[in-house]
Enzyme design. Structure first.
Site: not given
Length: 245
Positions: A151, A155
């Site tokens: 994840y 980002k």
């Protein structure tokens, strides 16, 4: 403000859209679920948004539909001047590590689709004299950690893109805001252990909206994360490999 909001049906997107509505801004909502979009539109109209609030389908994993969605927003708003992208996927690290299909969708939604949409909007806004783009990255992108590196990688890439986009379009009047929230208590994080410094949606949304109005390039929310990340980024790699977080 004439804002297009992606992801206004829940969580941080809903909190931010409500703040925009309460001060009378014109809004256009984009998302995957038509029923949820319509319900959110009615909620925002009651809260004071300029009406009517338009809606259109958009899936961040399917860039082929982006142009039509932005065209629809332009028709209703008479040319939008702001794009806010709060939509995204989280996913549990253990599941993503062994499920390539879920990992691929996470990459498409959090990075590829968001980048393509923001780039398209930047060109539109620049052609009409400027505007604002705010996309939600995360503190997870500031330094890779073993517990959420997949994840976090999406980002980190998004943060790098937004910084470059801001530099590239500044002379054409486009302000780019990279929102980097920490853990926020929303539907997306329900069931996860709540860490220290967890944020409430309304407070985090106010911090981000203030940054948007000021045209700040980066905003951490809650603001304490700016100082926490200064420390985490300074830790040597050898220590990061031993830490269990």
């Amino acid at each position: 403000m004439k804002a297009v909001v992606v992801g206004a049906t829940r969580g941080m997107g809903r909190a931010l859209a409500r703040l925009l509505a309460e001060r009378g801004d014109a809004l256009f909502l984009l998302g995957r679920n038509e029923a949820e979009l319509l319900a959110s539109a009615r909620d925002l109209e009651v809260r004071g948004a300029s009406i009517p609030i338009g809606t259109a389908p958009l899936d961040l994993a399917a860039p082929a539909g982006f142009a039509d969605a932005l065209d629809a927003a332009d028709r209703v708003l008479g040319r939008f001047d702001t794009l806010v992208v709060t939509g995204g996927l989280l996913g549990r690290q253990d599941d993503l590590a062994v499920n390539p299909g879920d990992l691929e969708r996470l990459l498409h939604v959090n990075f590829t689709g968001t980048v393509v949409l923001c780039q398209m909007a930047a060109e539109r806004l620049a052609a009409r004299g400027g505007g604002t783009i705010c996309a939600f990255s995360s503190v997870a992108g500031d330094r890779p950690r073993r517990s959420n590196y997949l994840y976090g990688a999406t980002k980190a890439g998004l943060s790098a893109f937004l910084e470059g986009l801001g530099h590239a379009y500044a002379d054409r009047g486009v302000k780019v805001v990279c929102a980097r929230p920490g853990f926020v208590k929303t539907e997306m994080t329900a069931g996860l252990p709540v860490p220290p410094f967890a944020g409430e949606p309304n407070a985090v949304a106010r911090t981000i909206l203030t940054a948007m109005d000021a045209g700040r390039a980066v905003v951490y929310a809650p603001p304490v994360w700016r100082f926490i990340l200064l420390i985490i980024r300074a830790l040597p790699g050898s220590l990061m490999r031993r830490l269990r977080f």
